[in-house]
Motif scaffolding. Structure first.
Motif, PDB file in Angstrom:
ATOM      1  N   UNK A  60      22.630  46.281  40.557  1.00 26.79           N
ATOM      2  CA  UNK A  60      22.892  44.493  40.242  1.00 26.79           C
ATOM      3  C   UNK A  60      24.388  45.040  39.373  1.00 26.79           C
ATOM      4  N   UNK A  95      19.048  49.730  44.736  1.00 22.89           N
ATOM      5  CA  UNK A  95      20.151  48.711  44.499  1.00 22.89           C
ATOM      6  C   UNK A  95      20.575  48.583  43.110  1.00 22.89           C
ATOM      7  N   UNK A 150      16.770  38.697  27.342  1.00 23.45           N
ATOM      8  CA  UNK A 150      16.327  39.595  28.027  1.00 23.45           C
ATOM      9  C   UNK A 150      15.832  41.352  27.696  1.00 23.45           C
ATOM     10  N   UNK A 161      18.820  34.391  46.472  1.00 23.90           N
ATOM     11  CA  UNK A 161      19.230  35.887  47.082  1.00 23.90           C
ATOM     12  C   UNK A 161      19.105  35.342  48.777  1.00 23.90           C
ATOM     13  N   UNK A 165      26.406  39.075  37.985  1.00 20.73           N
ATOM     14  CA  UNK A 165      26.945  37.690  38.918  1.00 20.73           C
ATOM     15  C   UNK A 165      26.866  38.187  39.906  1.00 20.73           C
ATOM     16  N   UNK A 166      26.683  39.522  40.435  1.00 19.33           N
ATOM     17  CA  UNK A 166      26.050  39.682  41.793  1.00 19.33           C
ATOM     18  C   UNK A 166      25.078  39.835  42.626  1.00 19.33           C
ATOM     19  N   UNK A 167      24.896  40.257  44.041  1.00 17.15           N
ATOM     20  CA  UNK A 167      24.190  40.381  44.358  1.00 17.15           C
ATOM     21  C   UNK A 167      23.491  41.847  44.492  1.00 17.15           C
ATOM     22  N   UNK A 168      22.511  42.078  44.523  1.00 14.82           N
ATOM     23  CA  UNK A 168      21.290  43.515  44.370  1.00 14.82           C
ATOM     24  C   UNK A 168      22.559  44.228  45.753  1.00 14.82           C
ATOM     25  N   UNK A 216      25.557  35.430  32.961  1.00 14.14           N
ATOM     26  CA  UNK A 216      25.397  35.916  32.784  1.00 14.14           C
ATOM     27  C   UNK A 216      24.550  36.860  32.512  1.00 14.14           C
ATOM     28  N   UNK A 217      24.066  36.986  31.404  1.00 14.54           N
ATOM     29  CA  UNK A 217      22.228  37.355  30.764  1.00 14.54           C
ATOM     30  C   UNK A 217      21.732  36.448  30.296  1.00 14.54           C
ATOM     31  N   UNK A 218      20.086  36.127  30.240  1.00 14.34           N
ATOM     32  CA  UNK A 218      19.600  35.603  29.950  1.00 14.34           C
ATOM     33  C   UNK A 218      19.187  35.841  28.142  1.00 14.34           C
ATOM     34  N   UNK A 261      14.789  34.398  35.304  1.00 14.31           N
ATOM     35  CA  UNK A 261      15.480  34.822  34.214  1.00 14.31           C
ATOM     36  C   UNK A 261      15.250  35.771  33.872  1.00 14.31           C
ATOM     37  N   UNK A 268      22.318  42.100  50.919  1.00 15.97           N
ATOM     38  CA  UNK A 268      21.402  41.279  50.186  1.00 15.97           C
ATOM     39  C   UNK A 268      23.529  39.986  49.443  1.00 15.97           C
ATOM     40  N   UNK A 269      22.735  38.593  49.320  1.00 20.95           N
ATOM     41  CA  UNK A 269      24.703  38.246  49.612  1.00 20.95           C
ATOM     42  C   UNK A 269      24.648  37.812  47.921  1.00 20.95           C
ATOM     43  N   UNK A 270      25.660  37.484  47.702  1.00 18.22           N
ATOM     44  CA  UNK A 270      26.130  37.512  46.606  1.00 18.22           C
ATOM     45  C   UNK A 270      25.264  36.712  45.160  1.00 18.22           C
ATOM     46  N   UNK A 271      24.977  35.790  46.209  1.00 18.51           N
ATOM     47  CA  UNK A 271      23.814  34.618  45.308  1.00 18.51           C
ATOM     48  C   UNK A 271      23.931  32.932  45.096  1.00 18.51           C
ATOM     49  N   UNK A 313      17.867  48.417  40.749  1.00 18.33           N
ATOM     50  CA  UNK A 313      16.153  48.763  41.143  1.00 18.33           C
ATOM     51  C   UNK A 313      16.193  49.044  42.195  1.00 18.33           C
ATOM     52  N   UNK A 331      23.179  30.362  42.390  1.00 17.27           N
ATOM     53  CA  UNK A 331      22.815  29.975  40.737  1.00 17.27           C
ATOM     54  C   UNK A 331      22.517  28.487  40.685  1.00 17.27           C
TER      55      UNK A 331
END
Lengths: 115, 111
Positions: free
Chosen positions: B38, B36, B6, A90, B41-44, B1-3, A39, A106-109, B89, A111
């Motif tokens: 990010x 990277x 955070x 990921x 909602x997407x990957x790196x 979404x964001x925690x 998180x 990397x993939x899109x993950x 990152x 959740x």
């Protein structure tokens, strides 16, 4: 075509259940990985397979078991899910040339939410 | 979404200005480094990489600088655009195939 694709994108499940996440790459890469993002956005490696052989196995509970049926696929099975397993997972892949790593993608993950 | 709660380090940049994102890495044995981006909602997404036998590498609008003496990596983005808003990152490779990620920097581009 998506280079590294994961399914499902979202997974909500109850504590104690067993679930799997699938990953496929169409880049022709020889190495695949699983990472976990918590998180706080911190990304940590879990596993890696090179040509279907497990080469990286970080300190991960043994409830997590990766399986690589072939070079293009790496699945992650999780037994007895716990609240703390909630995160974004990921998949990634890379190619080895001359002993060096290239094209780390990397993939899109996925959740995962454990309730 | 964001925690909720955070708090990543944030870099606010005006559109059109250059951005510099800094990263301190931890392992002197690391020989490969990647930046990277990010989006939510997407990957790196791979931006640029550099190996330890180089100290500078340029891409399209981006430059990575590596200072092995002080274990420091930086990413420069020229003429920052709204689409550059994301979390960035740095990642080091302390052993073959393994990437160790930094905490991330939130870049906010203002008009």
């Amino acid at each position: 075509d998506t280079a590294v694709s994961q399914t499902p994108k979202y997974l909500v499940t109850q504590m104690g259940n067993d679930k799997s996440i699938k990953c496929e790459q169409n880049l022709g890469h020889d190495t695949m990985y699983w990472y976990k993002q918590d998180s706080k956005k911190f990304l940590k490696i879990m596993f890696s397979y090179n040509n279907k052989e497990l080469i990286i196995n970080e300190t991960v509970p043994n409830r997590f078991s990766p399986k690589s049926p072939d070079k293009a696929h790496l699945n992650l099975h999780i037994n007895s899910l716990e609240l703390g397993d909630s995160a974004v997972y990921f998949c990634a892949s890379s190619q080895t040339r001359g002993g060096l790593v290239y094209g780390y993608t990397f993939g899109s993950g996925t959740r995962l939410t454990v309730v | 979404g964001e925690s909720v709660g955070l708090h990543l380090p944030t870099l606010s940049v005006q559109e059109g200005d250059n951005s510099i994102i800094n990263c301190a890495y931890s392992n002197s044995a690391s020989d490969y480094f990647i930046w990277y981006k990010q989006e939510s909602g997407k990957g790196p997404q791979f931006i640029i990489d550099i190996r330890s036998n180089m100290d500078k590498r340029q891409g399209q609008r981006v430059t990575v600088l590596l200072n092995k003496t002080v274990k420091h990596l930086s990413l420069q983005i020229a003429a920052t655009q709204p689409g550059d808003s994301a979390v960035y990152f740095c990642a080091e490779s302390p052993s073959w195939g393994k990437l160790q990620f930094g905490a991330g920097t939130q870049v906010v581009v203002t008009p």
